[in-house]
Design a protein around this motif. Structure first.
Motif, short mmCIF file in Angstrom:
data_model
loop_
_atom_site.label_atom_id
_atom_site.label_comp_id
_atom_site.label_asym_id
_atom_site.label_seq_id
_atom_site.Cartn_x
_atom_site.Cartn_y
_atom_site.Cartn_z
N THR A 79 0.83 -1.21 0.00
CA THR A 79 0.00 0.00 0.00
C THR A 79 0.86 1.25 0.00
O THR A 79 0.51 2.27 -0.61
N PHE A 82 1.88 3.61 -3.06
CA PHE A 82 0.99 4.55 -3.76
C PHE A 82 1.74 5.84 -4.09
O PHE A 82 1.37 6.55 -5.03
N GLY A 230 -5.33 -6.12 3.96
CA GLY A 230 -4.63 -5.11 3.17
C GLY A 230 -3.13 -5.16 3.28
O GLY A 230 -2.43 -4.54 2.48
N LEU A 235 -0.74 -6.06 -3.57
CA LEU A 235 -2.09 -5.57 -3.31
C LEU A 235 -3.08 -6.72 -3.43
O LEU A 235 -2.81 -7.73 -4.06
N ASN A 239 -7.74 -3.70 -1.20
CA ASN A 239 -7.08 -2.39 -1.13
C ASN A 239 -6.68 -1.82 -2.49
O ASN A 239 -6.05 -0.76 -2.55
N GLN A 240 -7.02 -2.53 -3.56
CA GLN A 240 -6.61 -2.03 -4.88
C GLN A 240 -7.30 -0.72 -5.24
O GLN A 240 -6.68 0.21 -5.77
N GLN A 242 -8.56 1.49 -3.15
CA GLN A 242 -8.00 2.53 -2.28
C GLN A 242 -6.65 3.01 -2.81
O GLN A 242 -6.37 4.20 -2.84
N TYR A 243 -5.84 2.06 -3.25
CA TYR A 243 -4.51 2.39 -3.80
C TYR A 243 -4.64 3.31 -5.01
O TYR A 243 -3.96 4.35 -5.10
#
Length: 533
Positions: A79, A82, A230, A235, A239-240, A242-243
């Motif tokens: 994460t 990013f 997460g 990933l 959480n993809q 969100q990323y």
């Protein structure tokens, strides 16, 4: 005897050296008079490609970046990456926007984004909201620079707040005297130190840890042994989204911050902006290496310093340096992080002070203020801003101030319709933009308030990952709250504009014209037009 004496000596010597440079900077390219925001706050609008490269790079890649990004990889894994796509996609986006902002600002003498909004939409109220938004979003960002210095001091065994107060008192003094010239000059040293340290880490640490295979294997083993939603070196479905949204939202927000605009407006012509927006992605390569320090720390078995019964993950990188490097070079690395906090902190305080002076003091308190009045007030406010940042550290939980940075991103995104889109279109009605700002800000803050973290026990403002299940969707995915708030902002602004047009409500005048957005250095349009305050 202090086990970190060598590190403390090296750190202190380098810190004092750049402080001297900060005071000497007032003589660098010195004009006849520094008593104006153009000179004190924008360095005379005369910086070329090299100075702008170091200034903007030093402004955007802060001590928090060098401390928090690898700490996020150490704690949560992929994460944290990013930051890589977000800094890559930022520059093409802003390439299209900042050149136009530079031109119209140089034609009219704009110093802040709120200056542009005031002239573009003819609305003092909207400009005031943009100014307040910029100041509020910048304050915790300045405080976060203290987090980087504090992490280094803790790793050297230096406790208490007095050293931080002294460091920021010195920063305040030379910023007051030299203005933007101080961080511009110091940025050369800061970036040079950062490059030296990171390149050394890239070579030395993997060799000591058995190579990159061993580093990634150790990271994978850690996350497999302590599974959490997460977390991991890859990933997952949770959480993809969100990323992706965090990377895009952060990219859109980065150059809306007042300190980013300040660095751009200090450039002497459009070509300087073009060259820098083309070359600055090179910093993203450096950022990728910095992020991997988190995985290196896992492989090295680094443990964070425990403060008040809680591990401080911000000390992961300093502790890694202490474990991997000889004392003298660890001191250099610590100085790189500490000095890396001074450059952005100085620019941020100048940018926030300029917003207050130009868009609150001159607009509402003293319309007849002279250039000298503006410079004097801006200097004083820059001191007050730094005092406010120190108070964050003295009287608030450091973890809370870090979470406020996430709040800052959501907040500053709400200026995009007026500032970013305003550079290309005058379609929005000023009333619609005010309504959109209010709606987006309200939604953003409410979403952030609802986000908790059961691990830390924080019930509110504990991140920016908004669960889509809160909207009634049957999913565990999360999304960056800032983008949702921006979508609400744009929707309300559009509806408000249509309603205002239908009701034939008066709109503000536009003091700009299409030709102003392409003017360049030496263009007669820059000289012939009167400055707009």
């Amino acid at each position: 005897m202090n086990a970190h004496l060598t590190e403390i000596i090296v750190f202190t010597v380098l810190f004092l050296a750049v402080s001297v440079m900060g005071f000497v900077a007032s003589r660098w390219r010195r004009p006849d008079d520094l008593a104006s925001l153009d000179e004190w706050g924008l360095g005379g609008r005369s910086f070329g490609s090299w100075v702008t490269w170091f200034l903007i790079g030093g402004d955007l890649y802060t001590a928090y970046t060098f401390v928090a990004v690898p700490a996020l990889l150490w704690g949560a894994g992929a994460t944290g990456f990013f930051a890589m796509p977000y800094t890559v996609i930022t520059y093409p986006i802003v390439f299209l926007v900042l050149i136009r902002l530079w031109s119209v600002s140089h034609v009219h003498g704009f110093v802040t984004p709120a200056d542009f909004v005031r002239a573009r939409f003819g609305s003092p109220t909207l400009a005031l909201l943009i100014a307040i938004t910029g100041i509020v979003a910048t304050m915790p960002y300045i405080a976060l620079q203290l987090v980087g210095i504090e992490a280094v001091l803790k790793s050297m065994g230096v406790t208490g707040h007095l050293p931080i107060i002294i460091a920021f008192a010195i920063l305040a003094a030379y910023t007051y005297q030299s203005g933007l010239r101080a961080p511009a000059l110091i940025a050369f040293v800061k970036d040079s130190l950062i490059y030296i340290v990171i390149l050394a880490a890239l070579v030395v640490i993997p060799l000591k840890l058995g190579g990159w295979d061993a580093i990634f294997d150790a990271a994978e083993a850690k996350f497999a042994a302590t599974p959490a939603p997460g977390d991991g070196i890859l990933l997952n479905g949770g959480n993809q989204l969100q990323y992706i949204t965090l990377a895009l939202g952060s990219a859109l927000a980065l150059f809306l911050y007042p300190h980013s605009v300040t660095g751009v407006l200090a450039s002497k012509n459009r070509d300087v902006i073009k060259r820098n927006m083309s070359a600055l992605p090179a910093y993203s390569l450096l950022l990728g290496v910095i992020a991997l320090l988190g995985y290196m720390a896992i492989a090295a078995g680094v443990k964070p310093i425990v403060t008040a019964g809680r591990p401080d993950s911000n000390t992961i990188v300093p502790q890694l340096f202490d474990q991997m490097f000889p004392d003298w070079f660890t001191g250099v690395a610590y100085a790189a992080v500490g000095i890396g906090a001074l450059v952005p902190a100085a620019i941020m305080s100048i940018a926030a002070a300029n917003l207050f002076t130009r868009n609150i003091y001159r607009e509402f308190l003293k319309p007849a203020a002279t250039d000298a009045d503006e410079a004097r007030v801006s200097k004083i406010v820059s001191l007050l801003v730094k005092v406010g940042a120190v108070l964050f550290i003295l009287f608030m939980d450091t973890g809370f101030s870090i979470d406020l940075q996430l709040v800052g991103g959501v907040i500053i995104l709400q200026t995009l319709p007026a500032v970013g889109l305003g550079l290309y279109t005058r379609w929005f009605h000023r009333g619609g933009l005010v309504a959109g700002w209010a709606a987006g800000m309200t939604c953003g803050v409410l979403m952030l308030y609802s986000i908790g973290n059961p691990v830390t026990g924080k019930a509110h403002f504990a991140g920016s990952a908004f669960p889509l299940s809160n909207l009634g969707l049957d999913t565990r995915m999360t999304v960056y709250a800032g983008l949702l708030a921006l979508a609400v902002n744009l929707l309300v602004a559009a509806i408000g504009t249509l309603a205002a047009r239908a009701a034939r409500l008066a709109d503000g005048g536009d003091l700009t014209s299409p030709a102003h957005y392409t003017a360049d250095e030496g263009d007669p349009r820059v000289k012939d037009l009167d400055l707009v305050g």
